[in-house]
Scaffold this active site. Structure first.
Site, PDB file in Angstrom:
ATOM      1  N   PRO A   1     -30.418  -3.391  74.472  1.00  0.00           N
ATOM      2  CA  PRO A   1     -31.515  -4.334  74.255  1.00  0.00           C
ATOM      3  C   PRO A   1     -32.762  -3.733  73.623  1.00  0.00           C
ATOM      4  O   PRO A   1     -33.715  -4.451  73.356  1.00  0.00           O
ATOM      5  CB  PRO A   1     -31.829  -4.828  75.674  1.00  0.00           C
ATOM      6  CG  PRO A   1     -31.455  -3.672  76.564  1.00  0.00           C
ATOM      7  CD  PRO A   1     -30.272  -3.035  75.904  1.00  0.00           C
TER       8      PRO A   1
ATOM      9  N   ASP B   1     -26.340   5.910  70.979  1.00  0.00           N
ATOM     10  CA  ASP B   1     -26.390   5.721  72.436  1.00  0.00           C
ATOM     11  C   ASP B   1     -25.175   4.849  72.746  1.00  0.00           C
ATOM     12  O   ASP B   1     -25.269   3.620  72.785  1.00  0.00           O
ATOM     13  CB  ASP B   1     -27.712   5.038  72.818  1.00  0.00           C
ATOM     14  CG  ASP B   1     -27.877   4.934  74.321  1.00  0.00           C
ATOM     15  OD1 ASP B   1     -27.460   5.867  75.030  1.00  0.00           O
ATOM     16  OD2 ASP B   1     -28.424   3.919  74.793  1.00  0.00           O
TER      17      ASP B   1
ATOM     18  N   CYS C   1     -24.561   6.952  79.257  1.00  0.00           N
ATOM     19  CA  CYS C   1     -25.063   6.886  80.635  1.00  0.00           C
ATOM     20  C   CYS C   1     -23.863   6.958  81.578  1.00  0.00           C
ATOM     21  O   CYS C   1     -23.720   6.134  82.473  1.00  0.00           O
ATOM     22  CB  CYS C   1     -25.909   5.639  80.853  1.00  0.00           C
ATOM     23  SG  CYS C   1     -25.057   4.110  80.459  1.00  0.00           S
TER      24      CYS C   1
HETATM   25  N1  SAM Z   1     -29.563   2.018  73.217  1.00  0.00           N
HETATM   26  C1  SAM Z   1     -29.659   0.812  74.017  1.00  0.00           C
HETATM   27  C2  SAM Z   1     -30.964   0.816  74.765  1.00  0.00           C
HETATM   28  O1  SAM Z   1     -31.512   1.882  75.000  1.00  0.00           O
HETATM   29  O2  SAM Z   1     -31.447  -0.277  75.109  1.00  0.00           O
HETATM   30  C3  SAM Z   1     -28.465   0.670  74.925  1.00  0.00           C
HETATM   31  C4  SAM Z   1     -27.181   0.696  74.177  1.00  0.00           C
HETATM   32  S1  SAM Z   1     -25.760   0.405  75.142  1.00  0.00           S
HETATM   33  C5  SAM Z   1     -25.568   1.889  75.976  1.00  0.00           C
HETATM   34  C6  SAM Z   1     -24.506   0.459  73.939  1.00  0.00           C
HETATM   35  C7  SAM Z   1     -24.526  -0.676  72.951  1.00  0.00           C
HETATM   36  O3  SAM Z   1     -23.420  -0.497  72.058  1.00  0.00           O
HETATM   37  C8  SAM Z   1     -24.350  -2.065  73.571  1.00  0.00           C
HETATM   38  O4  SAM Z   1     -25.427  -2.876  73.226  1.00  0.00           O
HETATM   39  C9  SAM Z   1     -23.052  -2.579  72.970  1.00  0.00           C
HETATM   40  O5  SAM Z   1     -23.083  -3.962  72.673  1.00  0.00           O
HETATM   41  C10 SAM Z   1     -22.904  -1.765  71.716  1.00  0.00           C
HETATM   42  N2  SAM Z   1     -21.498  -1.649  71.267  1.00  0.00           N
HETATM   43  C11 SAM Z   1     -20.385  -2.116  71.856  1.00  0.00           C
HETATM   44  N3  SAM Z   1     -19.304  -1.841  71.123  1.00  0.00           N
HETATM   45  C12 SAM Z   1     -19.724  -1.193  70.033  1.00  0.00           C
HETATM   46  C13 SAM Z   1     -19.079  -0.667  68.889  1.00  0.00           C
HETATM   47  N4  SAM Z   1     -17.751  -0.726  68.746  1.00  0.00           N
HETATM   48  N5  SAM Z   1     -19.837  -0.088  67.957  1.00  0.00           N
HETATM   49  C14 SAM Z   1     -21.170  -0.008  68.107  1.00  0.00           C
HETATM   50  N6  SAM Z   1     -21.827  -0.485  69.169  1.00  0.00           N
HETATM   51  C15 SAM Z   1     -21.113  -1.065  70.119  1.00  0.00           C
END
Ligand code: SAM
Length: 445
Positions: free
Chosen positions: A114, A180, A233
């Site tokens: 987010p 991330d 995480c």
């Molecule tokens: N960096 C964000 C923050 O600090 O608010 C949190 C990111 S969260 C750990 C990982 C994100 O990667 C999610 O929002 C998810 O929807 C997205 N995601 C899921 N599958 C993915 C993919 N195949 N490639 C890139 N991003 C992906």
């Protein structure tokens, strides 16, 4: 007493050895609560003087603070509406501290929603340079956008694009890239019961495969001598050190660098990386910093700015609201007029949702100024501001969407400031201010 999958506990026992029983004790405790100052809109002194709870400095970032367990929910606080801070558990700021963004750089946050880390990056860039924040899940990219608007970020693009498509097009464009990665979320177990429900051995394996693919794409976007930071995480080695090792073995042109921080502890068999366990004062994080040594020519052309028909009206509106004329880089998409950031590349077919700041929307031949435009401003930049204190009944009324009495000398658009931080605007005439605080953001209590 919280319960965790036996297979997870067995893994942690293997990973931690002597420290396993201490880990179990921490796992039963609540996660630390925190907020992160947004230096684009506020300063530490204002935040400390205004909030009703204490702020304890954190070792993970100079902008992060721990707040008391029983502090009011920050979401409804006027300074939160104003974008003065972002709610974030302090150790979640560790990856961006390792990324170490600087004003003037080009930075990509590939998995951004987010927006905790992206908004931290924007704060450290101080409005100078160019940030691209991408989130593949479209609904989550909208949340990212609303956080960017609230925190007044003006030098960024937000997109919802597959990493492989985005990074191929933006090959060699960025000084720093953050991945991330989506992960099994073991570090979130104390805070998010859903992460415990979703966990399985299979999930850990699937995540590791996906992480490798995302990192592979991300590598393309890094320019020669640029930095690539990988973070999760979660605790599992498969999703952390093993992903980085696998990547490095296939990319001898990338080297692992010391994370350059003293919080947490060294990675497992990877002293340059950093891990944070609950025993280290955080939830659960891993971060590794790599550098690209090979050339990577950037071929993306600059954005082809064109003269737009509403340019004169847009300038007029801007001059009505702001004290200084701006060197407007205007982009029009449909009825929306945007103030584009400097250094904008071509955007076609990259799922771009927002480039820069929404100046306004053309409605019935006039431009209606946007909330986002005001949120990106400081009071001293505006021609007219109505100042309120956090505890005033007027700011409560404003955040409810009510019309307010104002000085009768005010005419036209005026920013509304809470403790010196702009939280929205209204339109004044004859001693009244019509409320322009967006309906979807209003307080309902
Ligand atoms: N960096 C964000 C923050 O600090 O608010 C949190 C990111 S969260 C750990 C990982 C994100 O990667 C999610 O929002 C998810 O929807 C997205 N995601 C899921 N599958 C993915 C993919 N195949 N490639 C890139 N991003 C992906």
């Amino acid at each position: 007493m919280k319960f965790y999958p036996l297979a997870f506990l067995n893994r942690m026992n293997l990973l931690l050895g002597d420290e396993y029983s201490t880990f179990l004790e921490y796992l039963q405790q609540p996660s630390v609560r925190g907020i992160r100052l947004n230096p684009l809109k506020c300063d530490e002194k204002t935040l400390r003087n205004t909030l009703s709870f204490s702020l304890t400095a954190s070792k993970f970032s100079k902008f992060s603070f721990q707040i008391p367990e029983d502090a009011d929910k920050p979401g409804a606080i006027p300074l939160h509406h104003a974008g003065a801070f972002y709610s974030q558990e302090p150790s979640a700021s560790s990856a961006v501290t390792v990324l170490d963004p600087h004003p003037g750089e080009t930075i990509l946050d590939l998995c951004a929603a987010p927006g905790g880390k992206s908004t931290q990056i924007a704060g450290m860039m101080q409005g100078e340079g160019f940030l691209w924040s991408n989130e593949v899940v479209r609904s989550r990219a909208s949340i990212l956008l609303s956080n960017f608007e609230r925190l007044g970020i003006s030098n960024a693009v937000i997109s919802s694009c597959y990493p492989e498509v985005l990074c191929e097009k933006l090959s060699g464009f960025f000084d720093r890239v953050l991945v991330d990665a989506p992960c099994s979320g073991e570090g979130m177990f104390r805070r998010e019961p859903q992460a415990v429900q979703d966990w399985s051995e299979e999930h850990v394996k699937t995540c590791a495969v996906r992480q490798k693919l995302i990192l592979e794409s991300a590598a393309l976007a890094v320019k020669e001598n640029g930095v690539l930071v990988y973070s999760t995480c979660t605790f599992s080695k498969e999703e952390n050190e093993e992903v980085v090792c696998g990547f490095l073995s296939e990319h001898p042109d990338f080297v692992l660098e010391d994370a350059g921080v003293s919080f947490g502890r060294p990675g497992m068999g990877m002293p340059q990386a950093r891990r944070i366990f609950p025993m280290d004062g955080g939830d659960g994080h891993f971060v590794a910093k790599m550098r690209r040594l090979s050339p990577n020519v950037c071929r993306i052309p600059e954005y082809p700015f064109q003269k737009i028909s509403a340019e004169a009206d847009a300038r007029d509106l801007y001059d009505q609201i702001f004290q200084q004329p701006s060197p407007l880089l205007l982009v029009q998409t449909g009825s929306a007029l945007l103030l584009a950031p400097k250094g904008l590349p071509q955007l076609s077919n990259l799922g771009v949702i927002r480039a820069g700041v929404l100046l306004g929307e053309i409605q019935k031949g006039r431009i209606e100024p946007a909330h986002a435009l005001m949120m990106s401003a400081r009071p001293q930049e505006l021609r007219q501001t109505v100042p309120f204190s956090s505890s005033s009944p007027e700011i409560r009324a404003y955040l409810h969407g009510e019309e307010l009495s104002v000085d009768s000398s005010l005419k036209g658009y005026a920013g509304v400031a809470v403790d010196g931080v702009i939280t929205g605007f209204g339109k004044c005439s004859s001693g009244r201010m019509k409320n322009r605080y967006p309906k979807g953001l209003r307080n309902h209590n």
